[in-house]
Scaffold this active site. Structure first.
Site, PDB file in Angstrom:
ATOM      1  CG  ASP A 183      -2.185   0.829   0.983  1.00  0.00           C
ATOM      2  OD1 ASP A 183      -2.189   1.669   0.061  1.00  0.00           O
ATOM      3  OD2 ASP A 183      -3.165   0.645   1.725  1.00  0.00           O
ATOM      4  CD  GLU A 184       0.348   6.930  -2.318  1.00  0.00           C
ATOM      5  OE1 GLU A 184       0.877   8.029  -2.563  1.00  0.00           O
ATOM      6  OE2 GLU A 184      -0.831   6.660  -2.631  1.00  0.00           O
TER       7      GLU A 184
END
Length: 670
Positions: A284-285
């Site tokens: 995930d970012e």
């Protein structure tokens, strides 16, 4: 003059870049990895064998998001840039240009229809591919120009106040798995050689809040029992893997003390060894940076890279960082903490995916290469957006068969369409929304205005938060109309990624607006439309004789008004068949703490003796159904056996209708 010169300079740079990329095409033509007659495995290994360690590192470190992408070109091999950062939850979200916008995922889940999910996913992939083809033709490799989707979201809706409930398929692992599998198959297509776009199921794993209340998702430790992990948080991801997803996204949180993106048990032992997953894991970012910065699980970016890569992560998506964690992979290899063979293993599925997308084959071999911008917002896709919205609606209340209204009987009647969602296009979409051409957006006011009625409108509140409210505006309008349509809910100013709710109440003064409308209607028909994802305490409306019908609309997106009008009058066989994909608690006393990951008291499977406002699977229809001939086999169930049930269903009412089940709709009344 300066701006003109700058524009010319930029144009020249773009032209030069395209020229260099075109010239580079001829460079790699003779390499085995460019030979479409060879097996995939031979081609991928040949490509990787020609990369330096520095080139390998850059391919793993550039997962997208601003300066963190795209994965750079490899000119000496004729390989172009590629951006991994694409969102396809229910349409081509966040990409440049318009796209068809389908209902939010939680609404699609209410259809209980894998067939509908598959159609929406496939239409989404068509537009993603068509726009990608255009972007490649002009040398645009920015965010959201690629074909690798961070979708679907298949986390369990375990808490009604979680900000991201709208992106999920509800609270049931089995239903979520069925819908996830349909999404994967629809998005990736059925071509024997190429995939139209590749799926990426997220967020893996034990991820379902909090976002920000009472603590941040970036540092949260989800403490889960093995039984709950195996029976609630893993099954839908396994279904996604079995459906053939090319990617999995690891989540921000820790699981029993170990960050998901550095969790060997999760990413290697379960995902790869148990389930046989051979795709790539993307973070995930910012999740990999947060292993050190938020969880304080490691003490340096080097240590973080070692932990993440060795645990099974392939690709880092960072917060616009150039010098991100995976840029330390080379140091880790040189120090002996990550082997070169491990780096090659992590790189393999990245290039395999790009090959299956058709990047290294002649375009005329791939039928998806022919898709162009004429496919975007096509009539077929716009019609599907209406169909999906109609099928997503759930009828919660219908006193005295208020709905459907007879079209001839309401002709010339005065309708009041009120509330902060009555004519607020922005509020109808939810998060991760594609942006359609405004001409294709229909609000409730727009849709009802196309009926043969006279429409008056009053918002009452400036927005969904409804901090200020004009009682006079609402009362004076409702007193003068024959039928009132009240449009209330949440929207992304109240619930979304990064934003949890604090209670189940209608936001701000919306409850006051509803009560004022009921008083002013004085018994005349009043229909409540709800636009939300997380459940609401609408017990007053449910019990009030002044609220004649309640229709849960979720976030129906561009076709909201058109679909609502169809349902209100039952035109063209429109009959609500949606069912709630999550339990609606009767009050906050039925809502456990967000950070408690025990499943006791959560979802219909573990709700206990509590009586909810609406149970999972609840939903009314304009017709009635009869069930008979229930057959259960086997009569005695052995350990790990499957229980099969079959039943005859008959439409016993006077209107055409669908009863939600996995096979075909019920027969129509004769």
């Amino acid at each position: 003059m300066k701006s003109t010169a700058l524009f010319v300079a930029k144009a020249n740079i773009v032209s030069l870049t395209i020229l260099l990329l075109q010239l580079s095409d001829s460079v790699g033509q003779d390499y085995p990895f460019m030979n479409p007659s060879l097996p995939w495995d031979v081609r991928v290994k040949d490509l990787i064998s020609r990369l330096s360690l520095d080139e390998m590192v850059l391919q793993m470190a550039r997962g997208g998001a601003l300066k963190n992408g795209p994965a750079p070109p490899i000119p000496h091999l004729g390989i172009k840039p590629y951006n991994w950062n694409t969102e396809c939850l229910r349409g081509d979200a966040q990409a440049p240009g318009y796209a068809t916008s389908y209902p939010q995922a939680i609404g699609l889940a209410a259809s209980f229809s894998p067939e509908l999910i598959l159609k929406v996913a496939n239409a989404t992939a068509t537009e993603v591919r068509a726009k990608h083809n255009y972007f490649m033709s002009v040398g645009n490799y920015d965010d959201h120009t690629g074909l690798s989707c961070f979708s679907p979201v298949i986390n369990i809706m375990r808490h009604p106040l979680w900000g991201r409930n709208q992106e999920t398929y509800g609270e049931d692992p089995y239903l979520s798995g069925l819908l996830a599998a349909a999404f994967v198959k629809g998005l990736q297509g059925d071509h024997p050689r190429y995939i139209k776009a590749n799926a990426g199921c997220k967020h893996f794993d034990v991820h379902g809040g909090p976002e920000n209340i009472p603590v941040s998702r970036f540092s949260f430790d989800a403490k889960v029992e093995e039984r709950d992990w195996r029976m609630t948080f893993l099954p839908q991801f396994q279904a996604c893997v079995e459906a053939g997803t090319f990617s999995i996204m690891c989540s921000y949180n820790r699981i029993n003390g170990i960050p998901a993106c550095a969790n060997k048990k999760l990413l290697t032992d379960i995902l790869r060894s148990e389930w046989g997953f051979d795709g790539y894991v993307v973070s995930d970012e910012g999740a990999i940076e947060f292993i050190m910065l938020a969880h304080q699980y490691t003490s340096s970016f080097l240590e973080t890279a070692i932990a993440s890569v060795n645990s099974g992560c392939n690709l880092e998506l960072s917060f616009s960082l150039i010098d991100n964690v995976f840029m330390r992979i080379k140091d880790a290899v040189n120090s002996g903490n990550i082997t070169l063979e491990t780096v090659k293993e992590r790189l393999y599925p990245l290039f395999y995916t790009r090959m299956r997308l058709g990047e290294f084959d002649p375009p005329d071999m791939n039928p998806y290469s022919a898709l162009d911008l004429r496919s975007v917002q096509s009539q077929e896709h716009r019609d599907l957006s209406v169909e999906a919205a109609v099928k997503s609606f759930v009828l919660l209340k219908n006193l005295g068969d208020t709905l459907p209204m007879d079209l001839q009987s309401i002709k010339g009647k005065k309708f009041g369409v009120i509330g902060p969602f009555a004519d607020n296009a922005y509020g109808l979409f939810g998060d991760y929304e594609p942006h359609p051409d405004p001409q294709y957006i229909s609000t409730p006011r727009d849709g009802i205005a196309k009926l043969p009625v006279e429409v008056s409108f009053a918002a009452g509140c400036n927005d969904a938060q409804c901090k200020t409210y004009s009682s006079k505006e609402i009362k004076s309008l409702v007193e003068t109309v024959d039928i009132t349509i009240v449009c209330l809910g949440t929207g992304i100013t109240v619930e979304m990624e990064g934003k949890d709710r604090v209670n189940l109440s209608l936001p701000g003064l919306q409850d006051t607006l509803l009560r004022d409308a009921v008083d002013s209607a004085a018994g005349r028909p009043l229909v409540l439309l709800l636009f939300n994802a997380g459940t609401l305490d609408t017990s007053w409306a449910q019990n009030s004789t002044g609220v004649h019908a309640i229709l849960e609309c979720f976030f129906p997106a561009q076709a909201a008004g058109t679909a609502i009008a169809k349902i209100l009058v039952g035109t063209e066989g429109a009959n609500p068949a949606g069912r709630l994909p999550a339990t609606w608690p009767a009050g906050m006393e039925q809502v456990p703490a967000m950070e408690n990951y025990t499943m006791n008291g959560r979802t219909y499977r573990y709700y206990g003796n509590q009586v909810p406002l609406y149970p999972f699977g609840y939903g009314l229809s304009y017709t009635t159904f009869q069930y008979s001939d229930l057959v259960v086999t086997p009569s005695i169930l052995q350990l790990c056996e499957t229980l099969d049930l079959s039943v005859q269903v008959k439409n016993s009412g006077l209107r055409t209708g669908d009863e939600v089940r996995r096979k075909q709709p019920t027969s129509h009344a004769s």
